[in-house]
Design a protein around this motif. Structure first.
Motif, short mmCIF file in Angstrom:
data_model
loop_
_atom_site.label_atom_id
_atom_site.label_comp_id
_atom_site.label_asym_id
_atom_site.label_seq_id
_atom_site.Cartn_x
_atom_site.Cartn_y
_atom_site.Cartn_z
N ALA A 20 0.84 -1.20 0.00
CA ALA A 20 0.00 0.00 0.00
C ALA A 20 0.88 1.25 0.00
O ALA A 20 2.12 1.16 0.03
N GLY A 21 0.25 2.41 -0.03
CA GLY A 21 0.99 3.66 -0.10
C GLY A 21 1.90 3.92 1.09
O GLY A 21 2.87 4.65 0.99
N ASP A 22 1.58 3.30 2.24
CA ASP A 22 2.41 3.49 3.44
C ASP A 22 3.59 2.53 3.50
O ASP A 22 4.34 2.52 4.48
N GLY A 23 3.76 1.72 2.46
CA GLY A 23 4.89 0.80 2.42
C GLY A 23 4.65 -0.53 3.09
O GLY A 23 5.56 -1.36 3.16
N ASN A 24 3.45 -0.76 3.60
CA ASN A 24 3.12 -2.02 4.25
C ASN A 24 2.24 -2.87 3.34
O ASN A 24 1.57 -2.36 2.45
N MET A 25 2.21 -4.19 3.61
CA MET A 25 1.36 -5.09 2.84
C MET A 25 -0.01 -5.17 3.50
O MET A 25 -0.12 -5.55 4.67
N PRO A 26 -1.08 -4.82 2.78
CA PRO A 26 -2.43 -4.90 3.35
C PRO A 26 -2.77 -6.33 3.77
O PRO A 26 -2.31 -7.29 3.16
N GLN A 27 -3.60 -6.46 4.80
CA GLN A 27 -3.95 -7.78 5.30
C GLN A 27 -4.66 -8.61 4.24
O GLN A 27 -4.46 -9.83 4.16
#
Length: 277
Positions: A20-27
């Motif tokens: 995602a845009g925040d650099g994390n992988m969405p659940q």
């Protein structure tokens, strides 16, 4: 549970498809990748990031084949903690690293063959990228650099109008023309000693796990994967991918990255395999 996708290996763009845009992988993406894996599907990734940064993002998600990290210049096997460099700056210590430009607002980082990141000069943009991408690093000086250990030089500019190309040509002279320059972000320019061929990258992924070209699907979201898409017999890109990717790919998703292209693609593989069983 019946394994439906035993012969399938997907090389997926981590940065532009799974995050995602925040650099994390969405659940939801983690869940569908776990479903894909539980059905026998095999996954590995392509990323501009270093192996350590990729591992931080993946968390407990396991890869079934070497990952293409550092923009495809390092094939890294997380199961063994080792990598296969696909290029280097061997012999360029005096002509390149000791002559890189020094300018206010210009950060310089090196991605190394051992998977680490070294910083020659810090800048606001470089510090922001390191923090956002969960990249551990060490500070070093050009005198400590061996060209054979370096995969890529990353230049981060604080100001868009900073004339990086002119600075490079002035500092490096004729040696600047020997480097391959590529912009991978609004404030990032990457230098490599040359282009790594798609054949070399695909071989580094497939050969260690006895995967044939027919069993590999490339899922791409960035133009840096264009040659991989062209080389692969099966490829998929999101609806909002750069036009050159959409023209080269064998399949385009109905959704774009932000609305679930990755989940659509991987869930579609599972559904197709179940329907065919």
């Amino acid at each position: 549970m019946t394994k439906l996708l035993d012969s399938t290996l997907v090389l997926c763009d981590l940065d532009h498809l799974l995050l995602a845009g925040d650099g994390n992988m969405p659940q939801v993406v983690r869940d569908v990748l776990q479903l894909f894996s539980s059905r026998g599907g095999r996954l590995t990734v392509f990323s501009q990031r270093s192996p350590r940064a990729v591992r931080a993002v993946l968390g407990g998600l396991r890869l079934a084949a070497p990952a293409l990290t550092c923009g495809g210049t390092l094939a890294y096997r997380f199961s063994e903690g080792s990598g296969q460099p696909l290029c280097s700056f061997a012999g360029c210590e005096e002509s390149i690293f000791k002559k890189l430009p020094a300018a206010v607002g210009l950060g310089i980082a090196l991605q190394m063959a051992d998977g680490s990141t070294r910083v020659l000069r810090m800048s606001t943009a470089l510090e922001r990228h390191l923090r956002r991408e969960f990249t551990p690093f060490t500070l070093c000086s050009p005198a400590d650099v061996k060209g054979e250990d370096v995969l890529r030089i990353l230049l981060y500019q604080d100001r868009q109008q900073l004339p990086i190309q002119a600075l490079l040509e002035k500092a490096l002279g004729d040696n600047a023309a020997m480097l391959r320059s590529e912009r991978t972000g609004m404030d990032v320019i990457v230098l490599t000693p040359g282009a790594v061929s798609a054949e070399a990258m695909l071989g580094a992924v497939c050969l260690p796990v006895n995967c044939t070209a027919d069993q590999l699907t490339v899922a791409a979201g960035c133009s840096q994967m264009l040659e991989l898409v062209r080389q692969a017999k099966q490829s998929v890109v999101p609806a909002d991918a750069p036009v050159e990717l959409r023209l080269a790919a064998s399949q385009t998703t109905l959704t774009d990255h932000d609305t679930g292209a990755a989940a659509e693609f991987f869930y579609g593989l599972v559904r197709s395999a179940e329907a065919a069983s």
